[in-house]
Design a protein around this motif. Structure first.
Motif, PDB file in Angstrom:
ATOM      1  N   GLY A 139       0.794  -1.218   0.000  1.00 36.51           N
ATOM      2  CA  GLY A 139       0.000   0.000   0.000  1.00 36.51           C
ATOM      3  C   GLY A 139       0.823   1.264   0.000  1.00 36.51           C
ATOM      4  N   ARG A 140       2.157   1.140  -0.041  1.00 33.82           N
ATOM      5  CA  ARG A 140       3.037   2.295  -0.087  1.00 33.82           C
ATOM      6  C   ARG A 140       3.370   2.648  -1.531  1.00 33.82           C
ATOM      7  NH1 ARG A 140       5.769   3.736   4.331  1.00 33.82           N
ATOM      8  NH2 ARG A 140       6.013   5.613   3.070  1.00 33.82           N
ATOM      9  N   ARG A 141       3.781   3.905  -1.761  1.00 34.27           N
ATOM     10  CA  ARG A 141       4.111   4.364  -3.103  1.00 34.27           C
ATOM     11  C   ARG A 141       5.612   4.563  -3.242  1.00 34.27           C
ATOM     12  NH1 ARG A 141      -0.204   8.165  -5.913  1.00 34.27           N
ATOM     13  NH2 ARG A 141       1.617   8.226  -7.262  1.00 34.27           N
ATOM     14  N   ILE A 142       6.112   4.277  -4.443  1.00 33.95           N
ATOM     15  CA  ILE A 142       7.521   4.489  -4.728  1.00 33.95           C
ATOM     16  C   ILE A 142       7.650   4.984  -6.164  1.00 33.95           C
ATOM     17  CG2 ILE A 142       7.833   2.049  -5.367  1.00 33.95           C
ATOM     18  CD1 ILE A 142      10.749   2.316  -4.349  1.00 33.95           C
ATOM     19  N   ASP A 143       8.460   6.004  -6.364  1.00 30.50           N
ATOM     20  CA  ASP A 143       8.672   6.554  -7.710  1.00 30.50           C
ATOM     21  C   ASP A 143       9.502   5.594  -8.555  1.00 30.50           C
ATOM     22  OD1 ASP A 143       7.319   8.825  -6.977  1.00 30.50           O
ATOM     23  OD2 ASP A 143       9.137  10.009  -6.580  1.00 30.50           O
ATOM     24  N   ARG A 144       9.336   5.733  -9.875  1.00 33.25           N
ATOM     25  CA  ARG A 144      10.101   4.879 -10.784  1.00 33.25           C
ATOM     26  C   ARG A 144      11.607   5.121 -10.627  1.00 33.25           C
ATOM     27  NH1 ARG A 144      10.084   0.176 -13.789  1.00 33.25           N
ATOM     28  NH2 ARG A 144      12.292   0.133 -14.292  1.00 33.25           N
ATOM     29  N   ASP A 145      11.999   6.382 -10.483  1.00 31.68           N
ATOM     30  CA  ASP A 145      13.420   6.683 -10.297  1.00 31.68           C
ATOM     31  C   ASP A 145      13.946   6.045  -9.015  1.00 31.68           C
ATOM     32  OD1 ASP A 145      13.430   8.110 -12.612  1.00 31.68           O
ATOM     33  OD2 ASP A 145      13.369  10.093 -11.654  1.00 31.68           O
ATOM     34  N   ALA A 146      13.118   5.999  -7.994  1.00 36.82           N
ATOM     35  CA  ALA A 146      13.522   5.389  -6.727  1.00 36.82           C
ATOM     36  C   ALA A 146      13.689   3.877  -6.880  1.00 36.82           C
ATOM     37  CB  ALA A 146      12.500   5.708  -5.643  1.00 36.82           C
ATOM     38  N   ILE A 147      12.822   3.256  -7.673  1.00 38.04           N
ATOM     39  CA  ILE A 147      12.946   1.817  -7.932  1.00 38.04           C
ATOM     40  C   ILE A 147      14.293   1.516  -8.576  1.00 38.04           C
ATOM     41  CG2 ILE A 147      12.070  -0.120  -9.290  1.00 38.04           C
ATOM     42  CD1 ILE A 147       9.265   0.996  -8.915  1.00 38.04           C
ATOM     43  N   ASP A 148      14.641   2.292  -9.616  1.00 28.80           N
ATOM     44  CA  ASP A 148      15.913   2.076 -10.306  1.00 28.80           C
ATOM     45  C   ASP A 148      17.091   2.314  -9.372  1.00 28.80           C
ATOM     46  OD1 ASP A 148      14.500   1.519 -12.594  1.00 28.80           O
ATOM     47  OD2 ASP A 148      14.670   3.541 -13.422  1.00 28.80           O
ATOM     48  N   ALA A 149      16.985   3.334  -8.518  1.00 24.53           N
ATOM     49  CA  ALA A 149      18.067   3.631  -7.577  1.00 24.53           C
ATOM     50  C   ALA A 149      18.231   2.512  -6.559  1.00 24.53           C
ATOM     51  CB  ALA A 149      17.789   4.957  -6.872  1.00 24.53           C
ATOM     52  N   LEU A 150      17.112   1.953  -6.104  1.00 23.74           N
ATOM     53  CA  LEU A 150      17.161   0.882  -5.115  1.00 23.74           C
ATOM     54  C   LEU A 150      17.781  -0.382  -5.714  1.00 23.74           C
ATOM     55  CD1 LEU A 150      16.410   0.247  -2.198  1.00 23.74           C
ATOM     56  CD2 LEU A 150      14.188  -0.567  -3.014  1.00 23.74           C
ATOM     57  N   VAL A 151      17.390  -0.722  -6.933  1.00 22.76           N
ATOM     58  CA  VAL A 151      17.958  -1.895  -7.607  1.00 22.76           C
ATOM     59  C   VAL A 151      19.460  -1.710  -7.799  1.00 22.76           C
ATOM     60  CG1 VAL A 151      18.001  -3.213  -9.762  1.00 22.76           C
ATOM     61  CG2 VAL A 151      15.815  -2.572  -8.740  1.00 22.76           C
ATOM     62  N   ALA A 152      19.866  -0.503  -8.185  1.00 24.11           N
ATOM     63  CA  ALA A 152      21.296  -0.227  -8.383  1.00 24.11           C
ATOM     64  C   ALA A 152      22.070  -0.313  -7.078  1.00 24.11           C
ATOM     65  CB  ALA A 152      21.478   1.145  -9.014  1.00 24.11           C
ATOM     66  N   ALA A 153      21.447   0.097  -5.974  1.00 25.59           N
ATOM     67  CA  ALA A 153      22.146   0.150  -4.684  1.00 25.59           C
ATOM     68  C   ALA A 153      22.257  -1.207  -4.015  1.00 25.59           C
ATOM     69  CB  ALA A 153      21.438   1.130  -3.749  1.00 25.59           C
ATOM     70  N   VAL A 154      21.172  -1.993  -4.019  1.00 26.86           N
ATOM     71  CA  VAL A 154      21.164  -3.243  -3.237  1.00 26.86           C
ATOM     72  C   VAL A 154      20.613  -4.421  -4.029  1.00 26.86           C
ATOM     73  CG1 VAL A 154      21.021  -2.111  -0.995  1.00 26.86           C
ATOM     74  CG2 VAL A 154      18.919  -2.623  -2.216  1.00 26.86           C
TER      75      VAL A 154
END
Length: 345
Positions: A167-182
């Motif tokens: 039920g939480r929201r996440i931006d597309r840019d944040a998704i890409d950043a998270l995948v790149a980080a961890v």
């Protein structure tokens, strides 16, 4: 979608289409097959089944069997009616190494499964037991396909689905950043999603990801595992406690340690170049090279002690202990001590 990546395995020639279930929708059924090498997804599926079964019957009787060391008649004995009528959950692990006794008993049981018993079969991959796997799929039993997510696009889809389900929201840019980080491991990526869902107070954007994972010491599954295998007991314990405080489930942490120890054990028994071993074991060459460096100095006894401690912790965090945190801390202490012992050799 299969594992939120859109991939679904094809049914074999002449077989009925498998009843595929996403790991997030795994639920109790008379027979459930959890198949594939991705332990994190398999653990999530099994946890979901166990949680729902316990909710339906708080007196649920849980039994774990090992298909490799199985004794003839064991499954039928465990599946016999309980004296007090409790519902039963039977988890069978290690089907990829099953012996002939288990194969025979499982095929017999599959012909007439008990409707009030949940039998979960865990097969981590390979051709061993194909006759049983085909029979399960042909029966129409649910199959949870746990394949590794190797592409960044698949990992991004996984993150998006994790947030949608919460039920939480996440931006597309944040998704890409998270995948790149961890995104190097799915367990760590899942733990990062859980941490952001608990801690972030608004829509998760790239700045939020940077705040949590941009260069600071991350108390996530593989950070804890790396510290323990390096013999750094204090760092492993402090990182683990911080992970618990930020809402990280102990299950993927134990899974990360177990995964690294299994890799060490596999590579320890092989001779030859990293490329050759990688082909033999079906692993990435860089992972083999890392394991070859890490295994130097370990003795069979120290490695066995570490594996045994983590196996005990795995069972305890999955329902056998009242204090899962203490169980993991005990395992981290043993692993770190084993690592320090091999460093003194």
């Amino acid at each position: 979608m299969s594992q939120s990546s859109g991939r679904q395995p094809k049914a074999g020639r002449g077989s009925a289409p498998a009843h595929l279930v996403d790991f997030r929708q795994a639920a109790p059924a008379p027979v459930v097959l959890i198949s594939g090498p991705e332990d994190y997804l398999a653990t999530r599926a099994l946890d979901s089944i166990r949680r729902q079964a316990r909710a339906a019957d708080p007196g649920l009787e849980v039994t774990r069997l090992d298909a490799q060391s199985y004794t003839s008649g064991e499954l039928l004995l465990v599946a016999s009616p309980s004296l007090f009528g409790e519902r039963k959950l039977i988890e069978v692990h290690g089907l990829e190494s099953m012996n002939e006794d288990f194969l025979a008993d499982a095929l017999a049981y599959l012909a007439t499964p008990e409707p009030d018993i949940v039998l979960v079969l865990r097969h981590a991959g390979g051709t061993r037991g194909k006759k049983l796997l085909d029979a399960v799929k042909a029966s129409g039993a649910p199959v949870v396909d746990c394949q590794p997510l190797k592409k960044d696009s698949d990992k991004a889809a996984f993150v998006a689905a994790e947030f949608k389900g919460s039920g939480r929201r996440i931006d597309r840019d944040a998704i890409d950043a998270l995948v790149a980080a961890v995104g190097s491991s799915l367990a760590e990526l899942g733990a990062a999603c859980s941490q952001l869902q608990l801690d972030a107070t608004s829509t998760v954007d790239a700045a939020t990801v940077e705040k949590y994972f941009g260069g600071r010491v991350e108390a996530t599954a593989f950070k804890v595992a790396d510290a323990a295998l390096a013999g750094k007991s204090a760092l492993a314990l402090s990182s683990f406690r911080h992970a618990l405080e930020t809402g990280v489930d102990p299950v993927p942490i134990v899974a990360a340690i177990a995964s690294k120890l299994r890799t060490l054990a596999k590579v320890a028994g092989e001779q030859g170049s990293a490329q050759g071993i990688a082909r033999t074991l079906g692993m990435q060459p860089w992972l083999v090279e890392q394991a070859q460096r890490d295994i130097r100095g370990w003795t069979p006894a120290s490695l066995a002690a570490a594996i045994r401690a983590v196996a005990e912790a795995d069972a305890e965090v999955k329902g056998l202990a009242r204090d899962p945190g203490y169980a993991v801390e005990r395992a981290l202490t043993v692993v770190s001590a084993s690592a320090r012992a091999r460093q003194r050799v």
